[in-house]
Design an enzyme around this catalytic site. Structure first.
Site, PDB file in Angstrom:
ATOM      1  N   GLU A  62       0.846  -1.198   0.000  1.00 56.02           N
ATOM      2  CA  GLU A  62       0.000   0.000   0.000  1.00 56.02           C
ATOM      3  C   GLU A  62       0.883   1.251   0.000  1.00 56.02           C
ATOM      4  O   GLU A  62       0.911   2.049   0.932  1.00 56.02           O
ATOM      5  CB  GLU A  62      -0.991  -0.088   1.171  1.00 56.02           C
ATOM      6  CG  GLU A  62      -1.897  -1.327   0.996  1.00 56.02           C
ATOM      7  CD  GLU A  62      -2.881  -1.564   2.123  1.00 56.02           C
ATOM      8  OE1 GLU A  62      -2.943  -0.737   3.043  1.00 56.02           O
ATOM      9  OE2 GLU A  62      -3.596  -2.592   2.071  1.00 56.02           O
ATOM     10  N   HIS A  74      -4.413   3.151   4.735  1.00 55.48           N
ATOM     11  CA  HIS A  74      -4.419   1.957   3.884  1.00 55.48           C
ATOM     12  C   HIS A  74      -4.841   2.360   2.476  1.00 55.48           C
ATOM     13  O   HIS A  74      -5.331   3.465   2.251  1.00 55.48           O
ATOM     14  CB  HIS A  74      -5.419   0.924   4.423  1.00 55.48           C
ATOM     15  CG  HIS A  74      -5.002   0.298   5.721  1.00 55.48           C
ATOM     16  ND1 HIS A  74      -4.494  -0.975   5.798  1.00 55.48           N
ATOM     17  CD2 HIS A  74      -4.999   0.790   6.988  1.00 55.48           C
ATOM     18  CE1 HIS A  74      -4.206  -1.254   7.069  1.00 55.48           C
ATOM     19  NE2 HIS A  74      -4.505  -0.190   7.810  1.00 55.48           N
ATOM     20  N   GLU A 118      -8.992   4.452   3.717  1.00 62.89           N
ATOM     21  CA  GLU A 118      -8.625   3.685   2.515  1.00 62.89           C
ATOM     22  C   GLU A 118      -8.442   4.707   1.397  1.00 62.89           C
ATOM     23  O   GLU A 118      -9.404   5.331   0.946  1.00 62.89           O
ATOM     24  CB  GLU A 118      -9.723   2.676   2.156  1.00 62.89           C
ATOM     25  CG  GLU A 118      -9.938   1.570   3.197  1.00 62.89           C
ATOM     26  CD  GLU A 118      -8.891   0.460   3.122  1.00 62.89           C
ATOM     27  OE1 GLU A 118      -8.002   0.515   2.238  1.00 62.89           O
ATOM     28  OE2 GLU A 118      -8.968  -0.464   3.962  1.00 62.89           O
TER      29      GLU A 118
HETATM   30 ZN   LIG Z   1      -4.321  -2.186   4.168  1.00 59.59          ZN
END
Ligand SMILES: [Zn+2]
Length: 720
Positions: free
Chosen positions: A463, A595, A668
């Protein structure tokens, strides 16, 4: 700086209970300046497991942050524009005032000013820039301060108008002679300037392309320092005015600045035909040529001037200063927020070799940023290290920071603002790599009673964008501290901790693919199987493995590990968070775990679909929803309960909230959930600036709310 900071860390770390020994040992070793890799030695269990299952690879970040080899001062000579910068440089060149001559050249082009620089240096004078049609007021003031015996205007009326000459006369009075040195073109003007300042014979002469500024600028600096003239040439043929000047000066040697692309072999041949020996000093590009000239002619100078290699405006007036200081001019890229190679390799390597004690940056922050200025210092004083050849990002993603470039960038921030940035390691990974972190706050070496915030990145190895997001936040907090009152208030009134890459082993492994392996977990071996790795974000102990939100299969992508806290990386995070419990009270109030991907803001719990289970305070749940929505309004992400994406158990944010009552979120990042592929986690480096800047307001909001998250629902009374 190191010592003072280390002492404060020690003081801060005395507070946690004795069980937090891992973090304590890592910090203590940093304080003592020893190799952090030694931290892994006292753990026989891990050592045995390592020997049996997977020999540790050589850690990328093995060394502690080094001490500077010597003190390097840096100074910026800049104004609000190129004219102001020329005034600042003149004031530094001739602080005492009173000069035999001032050269005045147009700031609209580079050629006349570059040729005038060595002439001004030779005459013990200064060089100022003017607009073609009028004399800027600050330049007129500097002219009066310099009180020159005469003024030489470089170029004809098209370059510097008669109106400007009249303004000079009005400023200095009618008794100061004003003359023009001009030819039919830039080559002729350069020859005329040389004619006026240099005698009929000279042992050495520099010849540079008149088609671009960088080589002539670098050549001008060394020429000024050793008292030699500079003439200009066309890249492909020697102009007649230049031929005439060479014939008059009869040099023994002509140094051509730049490679064959800048000044062709045909020009070199034409020069040799005039009698002198010809030497070419050049590099592969402008940075290499400036470095080569500096090494060849001023190898021992302890002061260097540094200018942008992209624009000529700010360095034009610096050649007489270079002459006076005996200093070369090196070139750099202007900025670096998402560009690790901000100081080009030839310049970087020359700073490391030369180890200067003084760096003068030419121009304002728009020409050469403060970040780059302190990166220059870090290369000069040895605190930055050269990236190892691997693992690294491929060329097409080179604007991502590799592990060493990341650490360098954090060190640069600490060199820049040691009062605001403190670097430490929260512990080591399975393979012995440090997990680097920064504390950002005013009085950073003191553990002040201020609300604390934690931002961490790269639980999951692939990531990559999360590392850039964490570094972006550091850049905002440090870089905007002086210019943005809101940022300054947050830095002054909060203590922000940033963990840049929790999973450095997985990161290195992921980068070892071609180009990437799409790796997610850490690199810890698993007994009885060849399957490697634990998912750190399923390894926290709250409701670990409870609810089908992780896997017990070591080869699964979301393997939770054989027991809670089996991964050294999650233990390091646990120990750090627990170390922030001071006098029974957790200091960290808000947190985000970065993330990719999905463009989501997630809040606890992940282990259950129930919105308000028994282990969540209903007011906390309302606060979570309000905060997530507020942040989502600024970045366009979708706010939702973590389990609405999918059930997870043993993840970080559930633990942060359940055990510490920290308002803990998962971001995210870009892009939105698309067809599932690794590429979702590895967007091209072109999006880094846009997608990290996008979260500026959300991250600042989270930091702001740390004093009392319940403010999000108008319930600040709950904070007492
Ligand atoms: Zn992650």
């Amino acid at each position: 700086m190191r010592r003072g900071r280390g002492g404060a860390i020690l003081a801060a770390m005395r507070r946690p209970p004795a069980s937090q020994s891992a973090a304590f040992v890592g910090l203590a070793v940093l304080v003592l300046g020893g190799p952090l890799a030694a931290v892994s030695a006292p753990n026989p269990v891990r050592a045995a497991a390592t020997a049996a299952l997977e020999p540790p690879t050589r850690p990328v970040l093995a060394a502690a942050v080094p001490e500077p080899s010597h003190e390097v001062t840096s100074e910026r000579l800049g104004g609000t524009d190129r004219y102001g910068t020329s005034v600042a440089i003149s004031a530094r060149t001739v602080p005492e005032g009173g000069v035999p001559v001032v050269y005045l050249a147009s700031g609209a082009g580079f050629a006349d000013a570059l040729a005038a620089g060595p002439a001004a240096a030779r005459s013990g004078g200064a060089l100022l820039l003017t607009r073609p049609d009028r004399l800027p007021a600050n330049v007129a003031t500097e002219l009066v301060r310099l009180a020159p015996g005469r003024v030489v205007v470089a170029g004809g009326p098209a370059a510097v108008s008669e109106a400007v000459v009249d303004e000079v006369r009005a400023a200095l009075g009618p008794d100061v002679p004003i003359e023009r040195a001009a030819g039919p073109d830039r080559y002729g003007t350069a020859a005329a300037l040389v004619d006026g300042a240099f005698e009929a014979t000279t042992p050495l002469l520099f010849l540079a392309s008149g088609a671009g500024f960088p080589d002539a600028l670098a050549a001008g600096a060394v020429a000024a320092a050793i008292g030699a003239p500079v003439l200009l040439t066309r890249p492909d043929r020697l102009p007649p005015e230049t031929v005439r000047a060479i014939r008059r000066l009869r040099p023994e040697r002509v140094v051509i600045a730049g490679g064959p692309a800048a000044v062709s072999p045909a020009v070199a041949t034409a020069v040799a035909a005039l009698g002198p020996t010809v030497e070419r000093v050049g590099g592969a590009d402008r940075f290499g040529t400036a470095t080569a000239l500096a090494k060849r002619f001023l190898p021992d100078a302890s002061t260097v001037l540094v200018a942008s290699g992209l624009g000529f405006a700010d360095a034009l007036a610096a050649v007489p200063l270079a002459g006076r200081l005996g200093a070369p001019i090196l070139l750099t890229w202007p900025d670096s927020v998402s560009w690790p190679a901000s100081v080009p390799h030839p310049t970087r390597d020359e700073l490391r070799r030369r180890a200067p004690t003084s760096i003068l940056v030419l121009g304002g922050p728009a020409a050469v940023s403060e970040f780059v200025r302190y990166e220059l210092v870090g290369w000069a004083d040895g605190r930055l290290s050269v990236p190892p050849p691997e693992p690294d990002y491929p060329a097409f993603d080179s604007r991502y920071h590799n592990p060493t470039e990341l650490l360098n960038a954090v060190i640069v921030a600490a060199i820049w603002r040691p009062d605001l940035v403190d670097i430490f390691s929260i512990g080591t990974s399975y393979q012995g790599r440090d997990i680097w972190a920064a504390k950002v706050s005013d009085n950073v070496t003191v553990d002040e009673p201020e609300p604390e915030v934690l931002v961490d990145a790269l639980h999951h190895a692939r990531e990559h964008l999360t590392v850039e997001q964490a570094l972006y936040l550091l850049n905002v907090l440090v870089g905007d501290y002086e210019s943005d009152p809101a940022v300054r208030r947050l830095v002054d009134e909060r203590e922000v901790f940033i963990v840049f890459a929790l999973n450095p082993d997985g990161w290195a492994f992921d980068l070892g693919g071609s180009p990437y392996r799409g790796w997610r977990k850490n690199r810890q071996p698993n007994a009885g199987t060849s399957a490697v790795g634990t998912d750190p974000n399923r390894n926290y102990d709250y409701r670990w493995g409870c609810c089908g939100g992780s896997s017990g299969n070591p080869s699964a992508w979301n393997y939770r590990g054989p027991a809670p806290w089996s991964a050294p990386e999650t233990r390091a995070m646990r120990d750090f968070v627990e170390s922030r419990v001071v006098e029974g009270r957790q200091q960290i109030r808000t947190h985000v775990s970065l993330h990719t991907n999905g463009e989501l803001i997630l809040y606890p719990y992940g282990y259950t679909k129930v919105d308000v289970p028994a282990d969540m305070d209903p007011v906390d749940q309302r606060t979570y929803v309000a905060m997530a929505r507020a942040m989502a309004r600024t970045n366009g992400y979708r706010p939702m309960q973590s389990s609405d994406l999918y059930i997870t158990d043993g993840d970080q944010i559930d633990w942060m909230y359940a055990r510490h009552r920290i308002f803990s979120f998962t971001f995210e990042l870009y892009p939105t959930e698309q067809v599932s592929s690794h590429a979702d986690h590895e967007p091209p480096d072109e999006v880094i600036v846009r997608e990290t800047t996008r979260n500026r307001a959300a991250l600042l909001y989270l930091i702001d709310l740390a004093d009392c998250p319940y403010r999000a629902i108008g319930a600040s009374d709950r904070c007492g």
